[in-house]
Write a protein that holds these residues in place. Structure first.
Motif, mmCIF file in Angstrom:
data_model
loop_
_atom_site.group_PDB
_atom_site.id
_atom_site.type_symbol
_atom_site.label_atom_id
_atom_site.label_comp_id
_atom_site.label_asym_id
_atom_site.label_seq_id
_atom_site.Cartn_x
_atom_site.Cartn_y
_atom_site.Cartn_z
ATOM 1 N N GLN A 291 -76.404 -107.170 -17.647
ATOM 2 C CA GLN A 291 -75.057 -107.470 -18.023
ATOM 3 C C GLN A 291 -74.878 -109.078 -18.462
ATOM 4 O OE1 GLN A 291 -72.619 -104.681 -15.970
ATOM 5 N NE2 GLN A 291 -71.554 -106.598 -15.395
ATOM 6 N N GLU B 14 -69.005 -102.653 -11.740
ATOM 7 C CA GLU B 14 -70.375 -102.935 -11.020
ATOM 8 C C GLU B 14 -70.311 -104.307 -10.070
ATOM 9 O OE1 GLU B 14 -73.344 -102.087 -11.467
ATOM 10 O OE2 GLU B 14 -73.190 -100.789 -13.208
ATOM 11 N N ASP C 37 -81.114 -106.453 -11.053
ATOM 12 C CA ASP C 37 -81.562 -106.032 -12.239
ATOM 13 C C ASP C 37 -80.458 -105.826 -13.233
ATOM 14 O OD1 ASP C 37 -84.123 -106.487 -11.187
ATOM 15 O OD2 ASP C 37 -84.694 -104.622 -11.396
ATOM 16 N N GLU C 38 -79.503 -104.788 -12.766
ATOM 17 C CA GLU C 38 -78.545 -104.291 -13.790
ATOM 18 C C GLU C 38 -77.370 -105.425 -14.022
ATOM 19 O OE1 GLU C 38 -76.494 -101.719 -15.667
ATOM 20 O OE2 GLU C 38 -78.532 -101.120 -14.832
#
Lengths: 250, 97
Positions: B37, A141, B32-33
């Motif tokens: 996390q 990510e 958001d992701e």
């Protein structure tokens, strides 16, 4: 055979310990509080994996040494981690590049090792697989966000990937130790993990709008005890207490 | 720590005992992701949760403290005591309710 088994476990354990220690070096230095805690969490996962693997190795060796002696009383040339792992933290992009490259390898590795004939190793692998799957997600990510972020973050993320690329080849090497372990059903063939690794990393780099470096010359030697100068510096710090006060306990 | 201008998120966890999601704190995240996390890393280290919610703090519509007299004060227990079931005699056999 027993010697190969011991060495195989040490390689796995040293990867986990050295990377775990590298991540602890971010404590109080990460870009944000949230990231500080995330990196420390992952460091603890890795140190936990290392402890379990060292304990298993000590049980096999039966030479009276324990996990602490393996971690704190061996010199750099006795460490068998891949060189990729010992690279200094650099900037955040360097650390995330290292996380991506190692974890994309560690996840399929642990998954394969859940089928090891060494039942204890299989148990450790089952736990490590879940932990590394999260580490991979975290690293991926960040690589995507930094690569596909600002011009500056893209530049630095690309540089980090370019810098680390020649250290990735060692992950997939197979030598006599590995061959003996594959034959015994204890280890797994690391060279067969490459397609999986390549897909995972390739997908992340594409999403991150980063250029995948060409597979040129690859550095090797860590698993035979040949290391960059960085490992010695890291161990000097990590081992200081046990060297200065042998047998000191908490 | 560098300047942190990332958006703020509120974190809610559903605890293991089957209760509803409960507010536990807030954190900063780029999106958001990453908020999810970060919530996992910051707030579930001791196995607190079965499920995580993160909500952008700006999505929360909160009552104004200055509005309390109009909004909340009229239903204070001293003013509407009959809304509390304190006027029933509970037979001893019922025990603790």
């Amino acid at each position: 055979m027993a010697a190969a088994h011991y060495r195989y476990l040490l390689r796995l354990a040293d990867n986990a310990l050295v990377l775990g220690h590298r991540l602890t070096q971010w404590s109080s230095r990460a870009p944000t509080l949230e990231e500080d805690i995330a990196l420390s969490n992952m460091a603890l996962d890795l140190v936990g994996q290392a402890r379990a693997l060292y304990t298993r190795a000590c049980a096999l060796a039966g030479d009276g040494r324990d996990e602490d002696q393996l971690a704190f009383l061996r010199d750099a040339h006795e460490f068998l981690n891949v060189q990729l792992i010992e690279r200094p933290n650099g900037d955040f992009a360097d650390t995330m590049a290292r996380q991506l490259c190692y974890c994309a390898f560690a996840v399929p590795l642990w998954e394969a090792l859940t089928r090891s004939r060494d039942a204890e190793l299989a148990g450790i692998a089952a736990k490590a697989e879940k932990e590394c799957a999260y580490h991979l997600r975290h690293g991926s990510e960040w690589v995507i966000r930094l690569g596909d972020g600002t011009a500056e973050s893209h530049r630095r993320m690309q540089r980090a990937i370019d810098d680390i690329w020649m250290f990735t080849g060692e992950l997939f090497e197979v030598d006599d130790v590995e061959r003996a372990m594959i034959a015994a059903g204890i280890g797994t063939d690391a060279s067969k993990l490459w397609p999986d690794w390549s897909d995972t990393v390739g997908e992340v780099l594409a999403k991150a709008t980063l250029r995948r470096p060409a597979d040129g010359w690859m550095i090797s030697g860590g698993r035979r005890g040949i290391h960059t100068e960085h490992l010695g510096h890291m161990l000097a710090q990590m081992q200081f207490l046990q060297r200065a006060y042998p047998g000191a306990t908490w | 720590m560098s300047d942190n201008n990332w958006p703020l998120y509120e974190v809610f966890l559903r605890p293991r005992n089957g209760l509803a999601h409960k507010h536990v704190g807030s954190l900063h995240a780029v999106d958001d992701e990453m908020a999810l996390q970060n919530a996992r890393d910051v707030y579930t280290r001791r196995g607190e949760a079965l499920s995580i919610w993160v909500v952008p703090s700006r999505a929360i519509i909160a009552s104004e403290p200055g509005d309390k007299d109009t909004l909340l004060e009229p239903s204070a227990p001293e003013r509407k005591p009959y809304r509390h079931p304190t006027f029933y005699d509970i037979p001893d056999e019922v025990g603790h309710m």
